[in-house]
Design an enzyme around this catalytic site. Structure first.
Site, PDB file in Angstrom:
ATOM      1  CD1 TRP A 154      16.073  39.027  16.997  1.00 47.97           C
ATOM      2  CD2 TRP A 154      14.670  37.713  15.863  1.00 47.97           C
ATOM      3  NE1 TRP A 154      15.114  38.579  17.875  1.00 47.97           N
ATOM      4  CE2 TRP A 154      14.249  37.768  17.202  1.00 47.97           C
ATOM      5  CE3 TRP A 154      13.926  36.930  14.967  1.00 47.97           C
ATOM      6  CZ2 TRP A 154      13.115  37.077  17.664  1.00 47.97           C
ATOM      7  CZ3 TRP A 154      12.795  36.256  15.420  1.00 47.97           C
ATOM      8  CH2 TRP A 154      12.410  36.334  16.753  1.00 47.97           C
TER       9      TRP A 154
ATOM     10  NE  ARG B 170       8.464  48.857   9.541  1.00 43.40           N
ATOM     11  CZ  ARG B 170       7.445  48.112   9.928  1.00 43.40           C
ATOM     12  NH1 ARG B 170       6.536  47.740   9.074  1.00 43.40           N
ATOM     13  NH2 ARG B 170       7.328  47.745  11.164  1.00 43.40           N
TER      14      ARG B 170
ATOM     15  CE  LYS C 106      22.240  46.669  17.357  1.00 41.65           C
ATOM     16  NZ  LYS C 106      21.809  45.235  17.369  1.00 41.65           N
ATOM     17  N   PRO C 107      22.088  46.250  12.864  1.00 38.75           N
ATOM     18  CG  PRO C 107      23.039  44.733  11.342  1.00 38.75           C
ATOM     19  CD  PRO C 107      23.250  46.090  11.978  1.00 38.75           C
TER      20      PRO C 107
ATOM     21  CB  SER D  20      11.158  44.103  23.400  1.00 40.05           C
ATOM     22  OG  SER D  20      12.264  44.732  24.019  1.00 40.05           O
TER      23      SER D  20
ATOM     24  CD  GLU E 226       6.497  51.243  14.126  1.00 41.98           C
ATOM     25  OE1 GLU E 226       5.594  50.631  14.748  1.00 41.98           O
ATOM     26  OE2 GLU E 226       6.275  52.248  13.441  1.00 41.98           O
ATOM     27  CG  LEU E 227       8.273  50.374  21.174  1.00 43.50           C
ATOM     28  CD1 LEU E 227       8.113  51.170  22.448  1.00 43.50           C
ATOM     29  CD2 LEU E 227       9.744  50.041  20.914  1.00 43.50           C
TER      30      LEU E 227
ATOM     31  NE  ARG F   4       3.620  39.138   7.121  1.00 43.07           N
ATOM     32  CZ  ARG F   4       3.987  40.254   7.773  1.00 43.07           C
ATOM     33  NH1 ARG F   4       3.528  40.514   8.991  1.00 43.07           N
ATOM     34  NH2 ARG F   4       4.807  41.110   7.202  1.00 43.07           N
TER      35      ARG F   4
ATOM     36  CB  CYS G  59       5.508  43.432  16.867  1.00 39.21           C
ATOM     37  SG  CYS G  59       5.664  44.368  15.365  1.00 39.21           S
TER      38      CYS G  59
ATOM     39  CB  SER H 165       2.592  44.278   6.994  1.00 40.53           C
ATOM     40  OG  SER H 165       2.473  43.871   8.333  1.00 40.53           O
TER      41      SER H 165
HETATM   42  C1  SIN Z   1       7.359  43.488  13.168  1.00 43.90           C
HETATM   43  O1  SIN Z   1       7.095  42.363  13.527  1.00 43.90           O
HETATM   44  O2  SIN Z   1       8.129  44.195  13.828  1.00 43.90           O
HETATM   45  C2  SIN Z   1       6.795  44.100  11.907  1.00 43.90           C
HETATM   46  C3  SIN Z   1       5.928  43.202  11.138  1.00 43.90           C
HETATM   47  C4  SIN Z   1       5.485  43.792   9.823  1.00 43.90           C
HETATM   48  O3  SIN Z   1       5.967  44.833   9.362  1.00 43.90           O
HETATM   49  O4  SIN Z   1       4.609  43.191   9.227  1.00 43.90           O
END
Ligand code: SIN
Length: 495
Positions: free
Chosen positions: A167, A176, A191-192, A246, A267-268, A295, A301, A458
């Site tokens: 989210w 991406r 599946k958002p 997560s 991507e955890l 940000r 993450c 990023s």
């Molecule tokens: C993320 O928080 O999962 C990705 C953040 C980003 O792509 O900058």
């Protein structure tokens, strides 16, 4: 004016997504869930329901997989130039409609409008980047070292992909995954997150409008993520899973993906250390720390989770950072000038509040913030803590919010050991003018990414991803498309 009056003041951001497109996008149509169920999407800044969307069950998930499987052969055989043109058209449409998409992102996710606009740019750029990659997929041809036969390598799309997206970046995290998949010739089911399904439905609508063929982009909104995704992963037609979220959920999905030996990109979670050396340009370090911490309201993450400042500059850095954090304005993300929007939900505020309380119980001092405001909406103020002991829970867990613990250090060896003392290895940040120290941290930090004198790493043209329990694979850059390609090697005799 109270936050509950908000829509009257901004116009209704929901008009961008017609009721007919708040349903499941499967194959060539938009349909209700088989069981007829719906669920509510909330504006986290007011707690108001802004839309109802279809609540898919397993039957719907498998219908999306039927559609993706049916479209696979034709899409894989579509000329790369054509696939590229469709991705470019998506990039252009997103860019042209940036403002309305940004308003929808803010409405369902809570981030300030300026950040939502930045997300649209970020998300759109994945389509531009992978439009350029689509026509550069290469195999190879060579003679076997001992002679006698030739070695030919042929890249091929992996097949139908299942995407589970978070989210916090409702557009960019889907973009991406979808952009490289389509560039490589794969079909997709996304599946958002249940909190923010609207932006992904809008993306599917945009891609339908620019001419992406039916079945290539399917979107299944659901509150029953566990059962729907499990059914998709258990079906032998699915060939790839990409997940952003997560580490805990990632482990569960990896176990499920193992049964069919799926390709996975994960991507955890992160637990980024941000290190400010005494020789750093402090203005640069402050700007970098503000970006790395704030940000996306810290809901990222890659957010700085632990700030380590070298003892000689600790006092000055801390005072200036606290002043900047305290000056940020908090409110509804659609209001002018707001810099800190609502967090995603009440559970998130409660979790962050508990992390702050735990740190304070263990001896931390609050310099700024630290008080959960009354509702409506899910807000937590920018907060700075000092004297945070190493056993505080917030130094081990992802804070995922606007809270900055500051600690001091006295040597590179010490701070490297503390920074690496985590199961995560996504990103780190270091601020120094000394090239030797920059290289020492680049080599010594166990992370997939590092910001040196900058708080933003990023970039769609750079390989995003972590090591250790922060993930598997890379998104963006040339590496991003390789995640969607299998390789066939042919040994060829030429008698
Ligand atoms: C993320 O928080 O999962 C990705 C953040 C980003 O792509 O900058």
């Amino acid at each position: 004016m109270s936050m509950l009056d908000a829509p009257a003041r901004w116009g209704d951001p929901m008009t961008v997504l017609a009721p007919g497109h708040r349903r499941l996008r499967i194959g060539d149509g938009w349909r209700d869930a088989a069981g007829g169920a719906t669920f509510a999407v909330e504006d986290p800044a007011t707690g108001r329901t802004v839309a109802e969307v279809a609540d898919a069950d397993v039957v719907d998930g498998l219908a999306a997989l039927d559609a993706a499987s049916r479209a696979t052969t034709e899409w894989a055989a579509t000329p790369p130039r054509r696939r590229s043109e469709l991705l470019t058209a998506t990039y252009r449409a997103l860019t042209e409609r940036s403002e309305e998409i940004a308003r929808l992102i803010t409405l369902e996710m809570g981030k300030p409008l300026a950040e939502a606009r930045a997300e649209v740019t970020y998300g759109a750029e994945f389509f531009r980047w992978f439009a350029e990659e689509a026509v550069r997929v290469e195999g190879s041809y060579r003679t076997a070292p001992a002679g006698g036969y030739r070695i030919l390598t042929v890249p091929k799309p992996v097949g139908p992909c299942v995407f589970v997206t978070p989210w916090n970046f409702p557009l960019a995290m889907g973009a991406r995954k979808i952009a490289p998949a389509l560039a490589a010739g794969c079909t997709t089911i996304t599946k958002p997150a249940a909190q923010t399904p609207l932006t992904m439905l809008l993306l599917a609508r945009v891609m339908e409008e620019v001419g992406v063929p039916p079945g290539v982009v399917n979107v299944v909104t659901t509150r029953r993520a566990g059962e729907v995704v499990s059914a998709l992963l258990a079906d032998g037609r699915t060939r790839k899973l990409s997940f952003t979220g997560s580490t805990e959920v990632g482990r569960t999905l990896l176990r499920q993906a193992a049964d069919n030996v799926l390709r996975t990109s994960m991507e955890l979670g992160g637990n980024a250390a941000l290190i400010v050396c005494a020789d750093a340009d402090l203005d640069v370090a402050l700007d970098g720390a503000m970006v790395a911490k704030m940000r996306n309201i810290g809901e990222s993450c890659v957010a700085a989770n632990r700030i380590y400042v070298e003892e000689p500059v600790r006092e000055e850095f801390t005072a200036r950072f606290a002043e900047r954090m305290g000056a940020l304005s908090m409110g509804h993300g659609l209001d002018d000038g707001v810099q800190v929007g609502a967090l995603i939900d009440g559970a998130s505020v409660t979790r962050i509040d508990a992390l702050v309380a735990d740190a304070v119980d263990r001896g931390a001092r609050v310099l700024v913030g630290g008080e959960r405001p009354d509702g409506p909406g899910h807000f937590y103020p920018p907060t700075v803590l000092v004297d945070v002991p190493d056993d505080a829970r917030m130094l081990k867990a992802e804070i995922f919010g606007p809270v900055a613990p500051i600690m001091s250090f006295t040597s590179d060896e010490e701070v490297l050991a503390r920074a690496n003392d985590t199961e995560h290895g996504l990103v780190g940040y270091v601020f120094t003018r000394d090239l030797r120290r920059a290289l020492r941290f680049t080599e010594g930090l166990d992370t997939g990414m590092l910001g040196v004198n900058r708080g933003l790493i990023s970039d769609p043209s750079a390989p995003f991803g972590g090591v250790k329990q922060s993930g598997i694979g890379r998104e963006g850059a040339h590496e991003g498309i390789l995640e969607y390609l299998d390789l066939t090697y042919a040994a060829i005799d030429l008698p």
